[in-house]
Design a protein around this motif. Structure first.
Motif, short mmCIF file in Angstrom:
data_model
loop_
_atom_site.label_atom_id
_atom_site.label_comp_id
_atom_site.label_asym_id
_atom_site.label_seq_id
_atom_site.Cartn_x
_atom_site.Cartn_y
_atom_site.Cartn_z
N ALA A 1 39.93 46.92 45.29
CA ALA A 1 39.02 46.11 44.50
C ALA A 1 38.69 46.83 43.20
CB ALA A 1 37.74 45.85 45.29
N ALA A 2 38.68 46.10 42.11
CA ALA A 2 38.37 46.69 40.80
C ALA A 2 36.86 46.76 40.63
CB ALA A 2 38.98 45.85 39.70
N THR A 3 36.42 47.81 39.96
CA THR A 3 35.00 47.94 39.67
C THR A 3 34.68 47.15 38.41
OG1 THR A 3 35.31 49.90 38.29
CG2 THR A 3 34.97 50.27 40.67
N VAL A 4 33.40 46.95 38.17
CA VAL A 4 32.97 46.22 36.98
C VAL A 4 33.38 46.98 35.72
CG1 VAL A 4 30.96 45.35 35.73
CG2 VAL A 4 31.07 45.14 38.21
N ALA A 5 33.28 48.28 35.75
CA ALA A 5 33.66 49.09 34.59
C ALA A 5 35.15 48.94 34.29
CB ALA A 5 33.32 50.56 34.84
N GLN A 6 35.98 48.91 35.33
CA GLN A 6 37.42 48.74 35.12
C GLN A 6 37.73 47.36 34.56
OE1 GLN A 6 38.70 49.55 39.08
NE2 GLN A 6 39.12 51.74 38.67
#
Length: 80
Positions: free
Chosen positions: A66-71
């Motif tokens: 899962a991608a983070t919000v920052a990514q």
């Protein structure tokens, strides 16, 4: 029929929220009867739950994290 097939097969046809709630109500009444009954030998009978269709297992995607919000923010800020 499309929703039934997406939910797990032909066994789900006709199983909307109302039918699931009625099955839960049936199980709750049986559980209450089992708990408050006066059984002669002191042991309550086994009351099977209402039969329901089985949901199909969701397949997990292997190798994807899962991608983070920052990514995500960094990905959309790049100019192409």
């Amino acid at each position: 029929m499309t929703v039934a097939l997406a939910s797990g097969g032909r066994g789900h046809f006709g199983w909307g929220q109302d039918r699931h709630l009625l099955a839960d109500l049936f199980d709750a009444i049986n559980s209450n009867t089992k708990a408050t009954g006066q059984w002669g030998r002191g042991k309550a009978p086994k009351i099977p739950p209402f039969p329901r269709p089985q949901a199909k297992a969701k397949a997990k995607k292997a190798g994807k994290k899962a991608a983070t919000v920052a990514q995500l923010y960094q990905h959309f800020q790049q100019r192409r």
